[in-house]
Design an enzyme around this catalytic site. Structure first.
Site, mmCIF file in Angstrom:
data_model
loop_
_atom_site.group_PDB
_atom_site.id
_atom_site.type_symbol
_atom_site.label_atom_id
_atom_site.label_comp_id
_atom_site.label_asym_id
_atom_site.label_seq_id
_atom_site.Cartn_x
_atom_site.Cartn_y
_atom_site.Cartn_z
ATOM 1 C CG HIS A 156 -13.903 21.847 1.714
ATOM 2 N ND1 HIS A 156 -13.735 23.207 1.884
ATOM 3 C CD2 HIS A 156 -14.440 21.393 2.876
ATOM 4 C CE1 HIS A 156 -14.150 23.551 3.093
ATOM 5 N NE2 HIS A 156 -14.576 22.462 3.717
ATOM 6 C CG ASP A 186 -13.029 25.496 -0.539
ATOM 7 O OD1 ASP A 186 -13.945 24.727 -0.902
ATOM 8 O OD2 ASP A 186 -12.490 25.442 0.585
ATOM 9 N N GLY A 263 -18.341 21.913 10.974
ATOM 10 C CA GLY A 263 -19.667 22.310 10.527
ATOM 11 C C GLY A 263 -19.734 23.715 9.971
ATOM 12 C CB SER A 265 -17.247 23.685 5.436
ATOM 13 O OG SER A 265 -16.093 23.097 5.952
ATOM 14 C CB SER A 280 -11.594 28.047 2.369
ATOM 15 O OG SER A 280 -10.782 26.994 1.882
#
Length: 309
Positions: A156, A186, A263, A265, A280
């Site tokens: 993403h 993802d 931050g 991810s 995710s």
């Protein structure tokens, strides 16, 4: 990933009403003559999983619960009683194979998590932060293919960012996004185009560096750690989880009782010296322990023919 362009916002106006309804709404029960205590086979459970996907209610995550032999649907605070009823109706005569649990906060990709809440401070703080225009994410694992170095992170984020940097001022270039899969999966892949940047096959765990020597598939009950400056231990709670963040469903994730912050991810999870997954998303509330969902790393390694370095 922290990103000013996050798009999913759900109204919380229904929350007050849900408090009063939750006890009755969430209790699994018979539907259309199907006994709640019935035994459901793998084909029926797969059909029910497909029904939850078809219902397309944002703020839901679902997986087969081996303890009950049913499909557990986790619903966040934005999901109304009417939407739960819609999921039941979509399952039809197999609605008895559904069970529901209410989870605090809102389900969101880690890009969409709100700024803390001081409560998030002790929790995950990505392994090494990476930056794009209006975005901060975390590097997952360093990898290679045919002599070229890459790193993997959350899809993403790579969907939104084409060029990545080591610093927030965007002066130390890392490289471009060369592969991205979201939704559905993802994960994303970034190619290193800056040969001066060290890229060891390790992950940060507090003040220690953990050498990653391979990878492993998640299993329920598996202990693991989340890479970052505040390295934290947690446990796999469920596998093969699907989740609807509101922009299309993501499948094959695993769930953990851990918290995430903006931050994070793409942050790495590992068990011992083995790579496990990439962050995710999760819930926006960390008032208890929080909930996070993880993309198994083996899937991206296989999809792009990558090896861990």
């Amino acid at each position: 990933m922290r990103n000013s362009r996050a798009t999913r916002f759900r109204s919380a106006a229904v929350v007050g009403a849900l408090v009063a309804l939750a006890a009755g709404v969430l209790a699994p029960g018979p539907a259309n003559g199907q006994a709640a205590a019935g035994t459901f086979g793998a084909t029926e459970l797969n059909t029910v999983r497909g029904a939850v996907l078809k219902a397309d209610v944002a703020g839901t995550a679902w997986n087969v619960d081996p303890a009950t032999g049913k499909v557990l649907v986790s619903v966040d605070e934005t999901v109304s009683a009417q939407e739960i009823g819609h999921i039941r109706r979509t399952a039809g005569e197999l609605a008895g194979a559904l069970e529901f649990e209410r989870i605090p906060g809102e389900l969101a990709t880690a890009a969409e998590l709100r700024e803390p809440a001081a409560e998030m401070a002790p929790y995950v703080k990505g392994g090494e932060y990476i930056y794009g225009a209006d975005a901060t994410a975390s590097l997952g694992f360093n990898t290679a293919r045919n002599g070229q170095d890459y790193f993997v992170t959350a899809g993403h984020c790579t969907n939104e960012v084409s060029q990545w940097y080591l610093n927030s001022s965007l002066t130390t270039y890392l490289g471009p996004t060369v592969g991205s899969s979201y939704p559905g999966n993802d994960y994303g892949v970034v190619r290193y185009d800056n040969s001066t940047i060290p890229r060891p096959g390790t992950v940060r765990c507090g003040q220690s560096e953990i050498d990653i020597t391979g990878s492993v598939e998640p299993r329920v009950g598996m202990p693991f750690s989340i890479a970052g400056y505040n390295c934290r231990a947690t446990t796999v709670q469920a596998v093969n989880v699907s989740i609807n963040y509101g922009a299309g469903a993501v499948h094959g994730l695993f769930r953990a009782n851990a918290c995430a912050a903006p931050g994070d991810s793409g942050s790495a999870s590992f068990s011992g010296n083995l790579a496990l997954g990439l962050l995710s998303g999760g819930t926006t509330s960390c008032t208890t322990s929080g909930i996070t969902y993880w993309q198994p790393v083996n899937e991206v390694l296989t999809a792009y023919g990558l090896t861990l370095t």
